[in-house]
Design a protein around this motif. Structure first.
Motif, short mmCIF file in Angstrom:
data_model
loop_
_atom_site.label_atom_id
_atom_site.label_comp_id
_atom_site.label_asym_id
_atom_site.label_seq_id
_atom_site.Cartn_x
_atom_site.Cartn_y
_atom_site.Cartn_z
N GLU A 76 -24.20 23.86 17.63
CA GLU A 76 -23.49 22.57 17.55
C GLU A 76 -24.52 21.50 17.84
N ARG A 80 -25.49 11.47 20.86
CA ARG A 80 -24.80 10.60 21.82
C ARG A 80 -25.45 9.22 21.84
N SER A 86 -19.18 15.49 28.56
CA SER A 86 -19.97 16.43 29.37
C SER A 86 -21.29 15.83 29.85
N ASP A 162 -20.10 9.37 20.49
CA ASP A 162 -20.85 10.62 20.29
C ASP A 162 -20.13 11.46 19.25
N LYS A 164 -20.19 15.68 17.14
CA LYS A 164 -20.77 17.01 16.95
C LYS A 164 -20.77 17.34 15.47
N ASP A 184 -11.49 14.70 15.90
CA ASP A 184 -11.54 15.89 16.76
C ASP A 184 -12.97 16.17 17.19
N ARG A 187 -16.29 10.99 19.35
CA ARG A 187 -15.59 10.05 20.23
C ARG A 187 -15.68 8.69 19.56
N ARG A 203 -7.16 15.71 25.08
CA ARG A 203 -7.82 16.41 26.20
C ARG A 203 -7.28 15.94 27.55
P1 5GP Z 1 -18.96 16.79 25.06
O1 5GP Z 1 -20.21 17.65 25.19
O2 5GP Z 1 -19.13 15.47 25.76
O3 5GP Z 1 -17.73 17.52 25.45
O4 5GP Z 1 -18.81 16.48 23.50
C1 5GP Z 1 -19.71 15.66 22.80
C2 5GP Z 1 -19.14 15.36 21.43
O5 5GP Z 1 -19.14 16.52 20.63
C3 5GP Z 1 -17.69 14.86 21.46
O6 5GP Z 1 -17.54 13.89 20.44
C4 5GP Z 1 -16.87 16.10 21.15
O7 5GP Z 1 -15.68 15.77 20.46
C5 5GP Z 1 -17.82 16.88 20.25
N1 5GP Z 1 -17.70 18.34 20.49
C6 5GP Z 1 -18.39 19.07 21.37
N2 5GP Z 1 -18.02 20.37 21.29
C7 5GP Z 1 -17.07 20.44 20.37
C8 5GP Z 1 -16.28 21.52 19.83
O8 5GP Z 1 -16.42 22.69 20.21
N3 5GP Z 1 -15.38 21.19 18.86
C9 5GP Z 1 -15.22 19.91 18.43
N4 5GP Z 1 -14.28 19.66 17.48
N5 5GP Z 1 -15.96 18.87 18.88
C10 5GP Z 1 -16.86 19.14 19.85
#
Ligand code: 5GP
Length: 224
Positions: A76, A80, A86, A162, A164, A184, A187, A203
């Protein structure tokens, strides 16, 4: 994913199901699949016009896309622009802090391990890519996508905090953008009100995702 007539293609269906925290929180929202299918199509078409190769061939119906078959690279790629999620939790950075430069992170797609943050050495040891150049290609595409999407969303009054993305290799071994780009996987905050318009609504039980996703789709259509 379903088989298509052509063995080099597959059909990708967008579902109404919603999961967060690696499946710990799950629900369903009728109509979400349709919204995300339309949003991904508009974004991938725009990225293709910008010269970023994607798996999209065409939208087949409200919830299905015909896409090129790829071998997904199990990484993934997260970009950001503003601290949140996270990153804020791990490093204690205040949510909303504008980062002095865009951060790119790799996470190993592995549910059992909870998608851990990895570096280039880890990716090589795990054989997630064939060579280090491929990791550079993921970063390069990631940056291009971020640059384009930041302006693209800005024009419709949204801040790209941010997101993914996932990539795959097509039958010729070329790395292309796959999976989806939707609220999904991004952000998105409203520029005027700061309101969250993405999966964080689900969430953290902050509001109605369908209303927010519909609003994003409407703005994207108007800007087209
Ligand atoms: P964080 O690491 O802050 O949880 O996610 C960072 C960004 O990546 C966010 O926009 C979040 O939605 C996206 N993201 C991280 N992991 C996943 C995942 O497993 N599935 C999806 N749909 N988005 C993810």
């Amino acid at each position: 994913m379903y088989k298509a007539q052509n063995p080099d293609e597959v059909i990708c269906e967008f579902k109404d199901s919603l999961t967060a925290f690696n499946g710990v929180k799950a629900a369903s929202e009728s109509g979400k699949g349709e919204l995300n299918c339309a949003i991904t199509t508009l974004i991938f078409e725009a990225l293709q016009k910008e010269g970023i190769p994607t798996h999209l061939i065409k939208q087949i119906d409200n919830t299905k896309l015909l896409v090129k078959k790829v071998d997904i690279i199990p990484i993934e790629v997260v970009l950001r622009n503003i601290a949140a999620g996270s990153l804020s939790k791990r490093l204690g950075l205040k949510e909303g802090k504008k980062l002095p430069f865009t951060i790119i992170e790799f996470y190993y797609k592995n549910d059992e391990l909870n998608d851990p943050l990895i570096n280039d050495d880890h990716a090589m040891i795990l054989n997630l890519v064939d060579n280090r150049k491929e990791l550079d290609i993921l970063r390069e595409y990631g940056r291009k996508i971020n640059e384009f999407l930041t302006g693209f969303f800005d024009k419709i009054g949204l801040i790209l905090v941010d997101f993914k993305v996932e990539f795959g290799k097509d039958k010729n071994g070329n790395i292309i953008l796959a999976d989806e780009i939707t609220p999904d996987s991004c952000r998105l905050w409203d520029k005027k009100t700061g309101k969250k318009m993405d999966k964080d609504l689900f969430r953290f039980d902050l509001g109605d995702i369908k209303e927010a996703y519909s609003e994003i789709l409407e703005r994207l259509k108007e800007a087209k």
